[in-house]
Design a protein around this motif. Structure first.
Motif, PDB file in Angstrom:
ATOM      1  N   GLY A 134     -14.778 -29.534  33.982  1.00 45.58           N
ATOM      2  CA  GLY A 134     -15.378 -30.194  33.026  1.00 45.58           C
ATOM      3  C   GLY A 134     -16.491 -31.213  33.679  1.00 45.58           C
ATOM      4  N   PRO A 135     -17.624 -31.479  33.014  1.00 50.52           N
ATOM      5  CA  PRO A 135     -18.550 -32.545  33.305  1.00 50.52           C
ATOM      6  C   PRO A 135     -18.002 -34.004  33.355  1.00 50.52           C
ATOM      7  CG  PRO A 135     -18.959 -31.926  31.321  1.00 50.52           C
ATOM      8  CD  PRO A 135     -17.870 -31.006  31.527  1.00 50.52           C
ATOM      9  N   ALA A 136     -18.446 -34.857  34.381  1.00 52.41           N
ATOM     10  CA  ALA A 136     -18.273 -36.169  34.102  1.00 52.41           C
ATOM     11  C   ALA A 136     -18.846 -37.028  33.052  1.00 52.41           C
ATOM     12  CB  ALA A 136     -18.669 -36.693  35.600  1.00 52.41           C
ATOM     13  N   SER A 146     -22.469 -44.031  27.232  1.00 53.65           N
ATOM     14  CA  SER A 146     -21.456 -44.893  26.580  1.00 53.65           C
ATOM     15  C   SER A 146     -21.156 -44.268  25.345  1.00 53.65           C
ATOM     16  CB  SER A 146     -22.532 -46.182  26.086  1.00 53.65           C
ATOM     17  OG  SER A 146     -22.805 -46.952  27.016  1.00 53.65           O
ATOM     18  N   ALA A 147     -21.847 -43.382  24.750  1.00 56.51           N
ATOM     19  CA  ALA A 147     -21.157 -42.606  23.738  1.00 56.51           C
ATOM     20  C   ALA A 147     -20.346 -41.526  23.859  1.00 56.51           C
ATOM     21  CB  ALA A 147     -22.480 -42.071  22.580  1.00 56.51           C
ATOM     22  N   GLY A 148     -20.340 -41.012  25.161  1.00 54.99           N
ATOM     23  CA  GLY A 148     -19.425 -39.905  25.706  1.00 54.99           C
ATOM     24  C   GLY A 148     -20.199 -38.748  25.990  1.00 54.99           C
ATOM     25  N   VAL A 149     -21.334 -38.883  25.640  1.00 56.50           N
ATOM     26  CA  VAL A 149     -22.257 -37.332  26.166  1.00 56.50           C
ATOM     27  C   VAL A 149     -22.377 -36.953  27.451  1.00 56.50           C
ATOM     28  CG1 VAL A 149     -24.609 -36.444  25.895  1.00 56.50           C
ATOM     29  CG2 VAL A 149     -23.744 -37.956  24.158  1.00 56.50           C
ATOM     30  N   PRO A 150     -22.010 -35.875  28.133  1.00 50.62           N
ATOM     31  CA  PRO A 150     -22.068 -35.472  29.401  1.00 50.62           C
ATOM     32  C   PRO A 150     -23.958 -35.594  29.894  1.00 50.62           C
ATOM     33  CG  PRO A 150     -21.265 -33.609  28.032  1.00 50.62           C
ATOM     34  CD  PRO A 150     -21.565 -34.944  27.190  1.00 50.62           C
ATOM     35  N   VAL A 151     -24.347 -36.417  30.589  1.00 48.77           N
ATOM     36  CA  VAL A 151     -25.694 -36.211  30.945  1.00 48.77           C
ATOM     37  C   VAL A 151     -25.896 -35.795  32.227  1.00 48.77           C
ATOM     38  CG1 VAL A 151     -26.019 -38.498  29.579  1.00 48.77           C
ATOM     39  CG2 VAL A 151     -25.708 -38.709  31.971  1.00 48.77           C
ATOM     40  N   ALA A 155     -27.184 -35.309  38.674  1.00 47.02           N
ATOM     41  CA  ALA A 155     -27.960 -34.259  39.434  1.00 47.02           C
ATOM     42  C   ALA A 155     -27.165 -33.372  40.064  1.00 47.02           C
ATOM     43  CB  ALA A 155     -29.001 -35.024  40.280  1.00 47.02           C
ATOM     44  N   THR A 156     -25.894 -33.340  40.078  1.00 45.03           N
ATOM     45  CA  THR A 156     -25.096 -32.098  40.769  1.00 45.03           C
ATOM     46  C   THR A 156     -24.064 -31.780  39.754  1.00 45.03           C
ATOM     47  OG1 THR A 156     -23.846 -33.969  41.708  1.00 45.03           O
ATOM     48  CG2 THR A 156     -25.603 -33.097  43.012  1.00 45.03           C
ATOM     49  N   LEU A 157     -22.929 -32.369  39.874  1.00 46.87           N
ATOM     50  CA  LEU A 157     -21.859 -31.740  39.115  1.00 46.87           C
ATOM     51  C   LEU A 157     -22.104 -31.640  37.682  1.00 46.87           C
ATOM     52  CD1 LEU A 157     -18.960 -30.878  38.862  1.00 46.87           C
ATOM     53  CD2 LEU A 157     -18.471 -33.508  38.329  1.00 46.87           C
ATOM     54  N   ASN A 158     -22.750 -32.501  36.824  1.00 45.20           N
ATOM     55  CA  ASN A 158     -23.067 -32.397  35.495  1.00 45.20           C
ATOM     56  C   ASN A 158     -24.240 -31.464  35.227  1.00 45.20           C
ATOM     57  OD1 ASN A 158     -20.993 -34.114  35.120  1.00 45.20           O
ATOM     58  ND2 ASN A 158     -22.245 -35.513  33.938  1.00 45.20           N
ATOM     59  N   ALA A 159     -25.133 -31.381  36.370  1.00 44.30           N
ATOM     60  CA  ALA A 159     -26.167 -30.218  36.134  1.00 44.30           C
ATOM     61  C   ALA A 159     -25.713 -28.992  36.094  1.00 44.30           C
ATOM     62  CB  ALA A 159     -27.247 -30.766  37.347  1.00 44.30           C
ATOM     63  N   ALA A 160     -24.511 -28.774  36.938  1.00 48.57           N
ATOM     64  CA  ALA A 160     -24.062 -27.555  37.153  1.00 48.57           C
ATOM     65  C   ALA A 160     -23.531 -27.010  35.871  1.00 48.57           C
ATOM     66  CB  ALA A 160     -22.931 -27.371  38.233  1.00 48.57           C
ATOM     67  N   TYR A 161     -23.035 -27.864  35.424  1.00 46.12           N
ATOM     68  CA  TYR A 161     -22.273 -27.505  33.789  1.00 46.12           C
ATOM     69  C   TYR A 161     -23.433 -27.368  32.761  1.00 46.12           C
ATOM     70  CZ  TYR A 161     -17.442 -28.291  35.255  1.00 46.12           C
ATOM     71  OH  TYR A 161     -16.045 -28.294  35.966  1.00 46.12           O
ATOM     72  N   GLY A 206     -23.977 -23.621  33.014  1.00 48.85           N
ATOM     73  CA  GLY A 206     -22.902 -22.720  32.981  1.00 48.85           C
ATOM     74  C   GLY A 206     -22.402 -22.482  34.235  1.00 48.85           C
ATOM     75  N   LEU A 207     -22.458 -23.375  35.541  1.00 52.77           N
ATOM     76  CA  LEU A 207     -22.094 -22.931  36.814  1.00 52.77           C
ATOM     77  C   LEU A 207     -21.136 -24.243  37.072  1.00 52.77           C
ATOM     78  CD1 LEU A 207     -25.128 -21.385  38.473  1.00 52.77           C
ATOM     79  CD2 LEU A 207     -23.171 -20.358  37.628  1.00 52.77           C
ATOM     80  N   GLY A 208     -20.554 -24.883  36.207  1.00 51.49           N
ATOM     81  CA  GLY A 208     -19.738 -26.086  36.756  1.00 51.49           C
ATOM     82  C   GLY A 208     -18.503 -25.556  37.673  1.00 51.49           C
ATOM     83  N   GLU A 209     -18.098 -24.518  37.516  1.00 50.72           N
ATOM     84  CA  GLU A 209     -16.740 -24.182  38.025  1.00 50.72           C
ATOM     85  C   GLU A 209     -17.312 -23.531  39.653  1.00 50.72           C
ATOM     86  OE1 GLU A 209     -13.891 -24.951  36.829  1.00 50.72           O
ATOM     87  OE2 GLU A 209     -15.137 -25.562  35.303  1.00 50.72           O
ATOM     88  N   GLU A 210     -18.662 -23.365  39.823  1.00 54.47           N
ATOM     89  CA  GLU A 210     -19.061 -22.548  40.980  1.00 54.47           C
ATOM     90  C   GLU A 210     -19.856 -23.413  41.984  1.00 54.47           C
ATOM     91  OE1 GLU A 210     -18.761 -19.589  42.043  1.00 54.47           O
ATOM     92  OE2 GLU A 210     -20.594 -19.181  43.116  1.00 54.47           O
TER      93      GLU A 210
END
Ligand code: NIG
Ligand code: FE
Length: 414
Positions: free
Chosen positions: A23-25, A315-320, A358-364, A367-371
């Motif tokens: 999951g994204p941070a 703050s609202a918990g949106v993955p950015v 710009a890295t982990l969350n951008a991958a999500y 649709g490539l967050g696991e890759e």
């Protein structure tokens, strides 16, 4: 001893971004780079085999190739989840018109903007489009972008949209260009009098064709005042979902239209831009887990005082996530390092938050967050050696390329 193909050792700071769960941070985790001092990475084939302290990795692995990253930061390659990479020509004359006081919307209303590009696209030769896209892709790679999303959207006819997506496929031999169909980017000149007919072509001709040819992973719509309304966007996205495409949306960029709410309703993977997003839209995105793809270089390049409320979304918990929006009109840059700087200044992000976005969350967001997106065992070996000793310098010392070495699919490419 185990054998690896490549070892990168002695990084002053190794930014692993490995949070140990999928999951994204979100929230506080966005500010956590998981830094390993004197860090190392072992690479086997195109995969990361291990990440840890140099002493630990050296005790476990030998390799034919060793990169000494002493005094340098090592991090995952950037993922740029929003670009309009395939376009026929630059539009520097519109840039100058904006410098002299015209707005982006005024230029578009007078027939410039996306329709200007669409006209040029009709006359463009395949080999020229391909050469331009290839050269831009190369430039982004040299600036550290190892995975990039690429939208069609300047063709605005079935043939020309298909051609744009074929070009996106042609510049990608290993799955690092993520293709998105954006036939609903504008209504082209020949359909201005009957926009319903253009939407019919998008939903009944373009989407089925693009899906049947397997040319796109996502469908996007420019949902904006005077472009596509909420109802039109919903129709197009529902058709895309039925055809098996993932959903994205240009939402609430220049005017508040309820795009974020629509993205949440349809469980889109991302909603992008969001300069004018409402509080209801933010809450809906947080609940639905829609990634907010923020494009600070666009606010900057359009000379806007307004930036998306990035801090409030965190703050609202949106993955950015962060992206360049690389395109000839509103953001002529493919440099994610510049995006970090503009995100810190425009949203009040820490440098760490901008890097995770710009890295982990951008991958999500693609649709490539696991890759890709972090330095974790099993992920694709996409990493950067940066010519800075501490990560904050990456955003702070702006306007230069800090990338010393790019490792892409396990190979040292630059
Ligand atoms: O993301 N907003 C819509 N599309 C692009 C601009 C495209 C253009 O001006 O060519 C964007 O900003
Ligand atoms: Fe865009």
């Amino acid at each position: 001893m185990e054998r690896a193909d490549l070892l990168v050792v002695h990084a002053s700071e190794l930014l692993a971004l490995d949070h140990g769960r999928p999951g994204p941070a979100v929230g506080k985790a966005l500010d956590d780079l998981r830094i390993i001092p004197d860090g190392a990475v072992a690479v086997t084939g195109d995969r990361i085999a291990a990440v840890g302290a140099t002493a630990e990795i050296n005790a476990r692995y030998t390799a034919s190739r060793v990169l000494d990253a002493a005094g340098r930061v090592v991090m995952p390659g950037f993922v740029d989840p929003h670009t309009h990479l395939v376009f026929p020509a630059t539009r520097e004359e519109e840039f100058e018109m904006r410098c002299l006081g015209k707005s982006y919307e005024e230029i578009a209303a007078a027939g410039g903007g996306i329709r200007n590009s669409a006209r040029k696209m009709r006359g463009a030769r395949r080999e020229d489009l391909l050469a331009r896209a290839k050269s831009l892709r190369r430039m982004t790679l040299l600036h550290g972008t190892t995975t990039i999303e690429a939208k069609s959207g300047y063709g605005l006819s079935t043939e020309s949209e298909v051609l744009s997506l074929e070009i996106a496929r042609e510049i990608d031999d290993r799955g690092d260009v993520v293709p998105t169909f954006l036939g609903a980017h504008e209504v082209p000149d020949e359909h201005r009098a009957d926009r319903g007919e253009y939407i019919r072509i998008v939903t009944e001709e373009m989407i089925p064709r693009v899906a049947a040819l397997g040319l796109a992973r996502f469908c996007d719509v420019f949902c904006e005042k005077r472009v596509f309304s909420i109802e039109e966007s919903r129709r197009i996205l529902v058709a895309a979902r039925t055809a098996g495409l993932g959903l994205k949306l240009h939402a609430d960029e220049l005017n508040p239209t309820g795009g974020a709410e629509l993205a949440a309703e349809l469980r889109a993977v991302s909603a992008d831009h969001l300069i004018r997003v409402s509080d209801t839209g933010i809450r809906a995105m947080a609940r639905a887990g829609v990634v907010a793809v923020l494009l600070p270089a666009t606010s900057y390049f359009l000379g806007m005082k307004a930036f998306a409320p990035g801090r409030r979304m965190v703050s609202a918990g949106v993955p950015v996530a962060l992206a360049t929006d690389l395109n000839p009109g509103s953001s002529m840059t493919g440099n994610m390092q510049f995006v970090l700087t503009t995100a810190c200044l425009g949203y009040g992000f820490t440098v760490a938050e901008a890097i995770v976005a710009a890295t982990l969350n951008a991958a999500y967001a693609v649709g490539l967050g696991e890759e890709v997106g972090s330095l974790a065992p099993g992920k694709r070996a996409d990493l950067l050696v940066l010519d800075v000793p501490r990560y904050r310098l990456l955003a702070y010392h702006h306007g230069v390329n800090h990338v010393a070495t790019v490792v892409h699919h396990g190979e040292v490419v630059a």
